[in-house]
Design a protein around this motif. Structure first.
Motif, PDB file in Angstrom:
ATOM      1  N   GLU A  72     -25.862  56.877   9.782  1.00 28.75           N
ATOM      2  CA  GLU A  72     -25.374  55.967   9.769  1.00 28.75           C
ATOM      3  C   GLU A  72     -26.411  54.217   9.317  1.00 28.75           C
ATOM      4  O   GLU A  72     -27.324  54.990   8.901  1.00 28.75           O
ATOM      5  N   GLY A  73     -25.938  54.091   8.424  1.00 26.78           N
ATOM      6  CA  GLY A  73     -26.543  53.089   7.353  1.00 26.78           C
ATOM      7  C   GLY A  73     -26.623  53.468   5.646  1.00 26.78           C
ATOM      8  O   GLY A  73     -26.783  52.171   5.201  1.00 26.78           O
ATOM      9  N   TRP A  74     -26.290  54.010   5.869  1.00 22.78           N
ATOM     10  CA  TRP A  74     -25.651  54.591   4.172  1.00 22.78           C
ATOM     11  C   TRP A  74     -24.763  53.225   3.860  1.00 22.78           C
ATOM     12  O   TRP A  74     -25.069  53.233   2.702  1.00 22.78           O
ATOM     13  N   ALA A  76     -24.614  50.177   3.845  1.00 26.37           N
ATOM     14  CA  ALA A  76     -25.804  48.938   3.639  1.00 26.37           C
ATOM     15  C   ALA A  76     -26.635  49.992   1.886  1.00 26.37           C
ATOM     16  O   ALA A  76     -26.360  49.572   0.904  1.00 26.37           O
ATOM     17  N   GLU A  77     -27.098  50.995   2.009  1.00 28.37           N
ATOM     18  CA  GLU A  77     -27.772  51.913   0.832  1.00 28.37           C
ATOM     19  C   GLU A  77     -26.547  52.225  -0.624  1.00 28.37           C
ATOM     20  O   GLU A  77     -26.922  51.673  -1.649  1.00 28.37           O
TER      21      GLU A  77
END
Length: 106
Positions: A72-74, A76-77
Motif C-alpha cells: 500500500e502506498g506504492w 503514490a511513489e
C-alpha cells in the motif's frame, strides 16, 4: 535499487517493482532488435526506440505487472516517479508511456 523491465525469450517481467527511484529495461540474452520488438509487442510492454537505446513502456503495463506485488502506498511513489520522468522529458505527451533506457545484462 530500481524498477526494471526484464525482456527474455519467455516474456517480460517487472523486477523490483517496489523500488520506484529509477526505471530501465534490460535483456539478458543475445536478443536482436527484431526479437525485442516482437517480445514487447506480444506482451503489450512497449516499443523500442529507433536508435534502439530505449523503450517506451506503457504506464498501464507497469501497473499491471506490479499488481499484487507491491505494498500500500506504492501508487503514490509510482506517481512521483512518473512526475520526475515528466520533468525530464521521459513521459510521452499523453502521459501514458514512459521512456526507459535499454541495457544488455551481462
Amino acid at each position: 535499487m530500481t524498477v526494471y523491465l526484464a525482456i527474455a525469450t519467455d516474456g517480460v517481467e517487472l523486477r523490483m517493482p517496489e523500488h520506484t527511484t529509477d526505471l530501465y529495461a534490460s535483456y539478458w540474452e543475445r536478443l536482436g532488435p527484431d526479437q525485442i520488438v516482437r517480445l514487447l509487442a506480444e506482451h503489450d510492454a512497449g516499443e523500442l526506440s529507433e536508435d534502439r537505446q530505449s523503450v517506451m513502456i506503457p504506464v498501464a503495463t507497469l501497473r499491471r505487472l506490479a499488481a499484487g506485488r507491491v505494498s500500500e502506498g506504492w501508487d503514490a511513489e509510482f506517481e512521483a516517479m512518473l512526475e520526475k520522468a515528466r520533468e525530464r522529458g521521459w513521459l510521452n505527451e499523453s502521459g501514458d508511456a514512459v521512456q526507459a533506457h535499454l541495457e544488455r545484462e551481462r
